[in-house]
Design a protein around this motif. Structure first.
Motif, PDB file in Angstrom:
ATOM      1  N   MET A 291       0.819  -1.202   0.000  1.00 16.99           N
ATOM      2  CA  MET A 291       0.000   0.000   0.000  1.00 16.99           C
ATOM      3  C   MET A 291       0.857   1.258   0.000  1.00 16.99           C
ATOM      4  SD  MET A 291      -3.281   0.945   0.202  1.00 16.99           S
ATOM      5  CE  MET A 291      -4.263  -0.296   1.092  1.00 16.99           C
ATOM      6  N   ASP A 292       0.803   1.977  -1.116  1.00 16.04           N
ATOM      7  CA  ASP A 292       1.419   3.303  -1.141  1.00 16.04           C
ATOM      8  C   ASP A 292       0.605   4.209  -0.220  1.00 16.04           C
ATOM      9  OD1 ASP A 292       1.534   5.963  -3.596  1.00 16.04           O
ATOM     10  OD2 ASP A 292       2.908   5.541  -1.950  1.00 16.04           O
ATOM     11  N   ILE A 293       1.233   5.197   0.388  1.00 13.57           N
ATOM     12  CA  ILE A 293       0.491   6.070   1.306  1.00 13.57           C
ATOM     13  C   ILE A 293      -0.041   7.311   0.592  1.00 13.57           C
ATOM     14  CG2 ILE A 293       0.647   7.457   3.416  1.00 13.57           C
ATOM     15  CD1 ILE A 293       0.547   4.380   3.819  1.00 13.57           C
ATOM     16  N   GLN A 294       0.801   7.968  -0.178  1.00 15.78           N
ATOM     17  CA  GLN A 294       0.328   9.182  -0.862  1.00 15.78           C
ATOM     18  C   GLN A 294      -0.314   8.816  -2.187  1.00 15.78           C
ATOM     19  OE1 GLN A 294       2.530  12.957  -0.527  1.00 15.78           O
ATOM     20  NE2 GLN A 294       2.660  12.882  -2.745  1.00 15.78           N
ATOM     21  N   MET A 295      -1.633   8.872  -2.221  1.00 15.58           N
ATOM     22  CA  MET A 295      -2.396   8.532  -3.431  1.00 15.58           C
ATOM     23  C   MET A 295      -3.583   9.479  -3.547  1.00 15.58           C
ATOM     24  SD  MET A 295      -2.536   4.360  -3.646  1.00 15.58           S
ATOM     25  CE  MET A 295      -3.235   4.096  -2.024  1.00 15.58           C
ATOM     26  N   PRO A 296      -4.043   9.733  -4.775  1.00 21.26           N
ATOM     27  CA  PRO A 296      -5.198  10.627  -4.935  1.00 21.26           C
ATOM     28  C   PRO A 296      -6.495   9.975  -4.450  1.00 21.26           C
ATOM     29  CG  PRO A 296      -4.539   9.742  -7.057  1.00 21.26           C
ATOM     30  CD  PRO A 296      -3.517   9.282  -6.068  1.00 21.26           C
ATOM     31  N   THR A 297      -7.496  10.775  -4.280  1.00 23.96           N
ATOM     32  CA  THR A 297      -8.850  10.363  -3.882  1.00 23.96           C
ATOM     33  C   THR A 297      -8.897   9.824  -2.445  1.00 23.96           C
ATOM     34  OG1 THR A 297      -9.159   9.693  -6.171  1.00 23.96           O
ATOM     35  CG2 THR A 297     -10.968   9.252  -4.671  1.00 23.96           C
ATOM     36  N   MET A 298      -8.299   8.645  -2.234  1.00 20.85           N
ATOM     37  CA  MET A 298      -8.212   8.144  -0.865  1.00 20.85           C
ATOM     38  C   MET A 298      -6.788   7.684  -0.613  1.00 20.85           C
ATOM     39  SD  MET A 298      -9.917   4.866   1.002  1.00 20.85           S
ATOM     40  CE  MET A 298     -11.631   5.284   0.808  1.00 20.85           C
TER      41      MET A 298
END
Ligand code: MN
Length: 361
Positions: A291-298
């Motif tokens: 799981m990447d932490i910085q992502m768009p939307t959520m």
């Protein structure tokens, strides 16, 4: 060298090799952009940037800049228009730097304008004030009044939240402002949220004895296109290949991780934001989640929390991946429910070891 390799000059590459080389090239270019921006700014800040002034055609300056961004505008179905009055005098500017300024403004305009929108460049002359005005307008998302002062600062992105949607170095507008100021000019901004923005460059317009000529022709700009295709399955004969869900918004990382892990014998599912990750996991429960932490939307922290609140996912190992790289990040990720935390840039061997340990394979 990457181009040469892709051309097949040294012999044919297979699909996986071609993808890997294209990725090296793409990331190399991004790194170069970043370094160039930082160097430019450093030169300007230390007073070392000297303009190479030459008499320049306004028409050519604008049409060159437009031709540079035509392709991305076309891809996004954004209409481009240009209005330059006829018979303008040549202006004395550093042509390369002024192109850099216009391309930067136009690129931003396209980036923040939804498809179907309009981006224009209009030139006007104010003879009484001896000024020439270049206005770059868009029908984009606009900028809130409280964000305008931050806009031209170095290393400030307006949307610095974990779920920010736009990529970029955050240096572009700071550079634009400084280059314009080196030309004894200034930049003005009018913006309405939801309607669009207009950046106006105002430069001195001294009467030049020379009239416009056509010695400048539009130079073509070649930009390498990258190839995108899926990675083939690898041939390791594990009895059951563990299924990994990769939630990651950066295409280069998606290619790197999924390419490598597929090669190691895992099956992959890809999600590009937290919402997609949850939906994908519901569709087919993965054996492990990256799981990447910085992502768009959520963002990834929210996604981990939501997954952990569902009993179907409380045993699925989650490895958080983040470039935030501060001491407290590990705690935040573990607190949200991740089993492990790996800081970017990720070493592939370390990732593999952590995955194998968590899966006990
Ligand atoms: Mn990300």
């Amino acid at each position: 060298m990457s181009e040469v390799l892709l051309d097949g000059t040294f012999g044919d590459c297979n699909e996986g090799q071609r993808k890997a080389i294209a990725l090296i090239e793409r990331c190399g270019k991004h790194l170069l952009e970043l370094i160039t921006d930082i160097l430019d700014l450093a030169k300007i800040e230390s007073g070392k940037l000297e303009l190479e002034l030459s008499l320049t055609s306004v028409q050519n300056l604008c049409s060159y800049s437009l031709s540079f961004i035509q392709e991305i505008a076309h891809k996004k179905q954004i209409q481009l228009t240009m209005q330059v009055p006829p018979n303008l005098d040549l202006i004395e500017v550093d042509e390369r730097r002024m192109r850099q300024v216009l391309i930067n403004l136009l690129t931003n305009a396209i980036k923040f304008t939804p498809s179907g929108g309009l981006v224009t460049i209009d030139v006007n002359v104010d003879r009484s004030q001896q000024k020439i005005l270049f206005a770059v307008s868009d029908t984009g998302i606009g900028i809130a009044p409280e964000d305008i002062p931050k806009l031209f600062q170095v290393f400030v992105q307006i949307d610095s939240k974990l779920n920010r949607q736009q990529e970029g170095t955050g240096l572009g507008l700071a550079l634009v402002k400084r280059i314009v100021e080196l030309h004894q000019g200034n930049i003005e901004l009018v913006s309405t949220v939801g309607q669009g923005s207009q950046f106006t460059l105002i430069l001195p317009y001294p009467i030049s004895s020379t009239s416009q000529d056509s010695r400048d022709s539009i130079r073509s700009c070649d930009r390498a296109e990258t190839i995108a295709s899926s990675v083939g399955a690898a041939g390791e004969n594990l009895p059951i290949q563990p299924l990994i869900l990769l939630a990651e918004d950066n295409e280069a990382n998606i290619d790197t991780f999924s390419g490598y892990l597929t090669g190691c014998g895992f099956r992959m599912m890809i999600a590009r934001n937290g919402e997609e990750a949850i939906a994908t996991a519901h569709n087919q429960i993965p054996d492990l989640i990256l799981m990447d932490i910085q992502m768009p939307t959520m963002n990834g922290l929210e996604a981990i929390q939501q997954l952990r609140s569902d009993s179907r996912f409380d045993k699925v190992p989650i490895i958080a991946l983040t470039a935030l790289a501060m001491a407290s990040d590990r705690e935040r990720c573990i607190e949200a429910g991740a089993n492990e935390y790996i800081a970017k840039p990720v070493m592939m061997k370390q990732l593999l070891a952590t995955i194998r340990q968590l899966l006990a394979v």
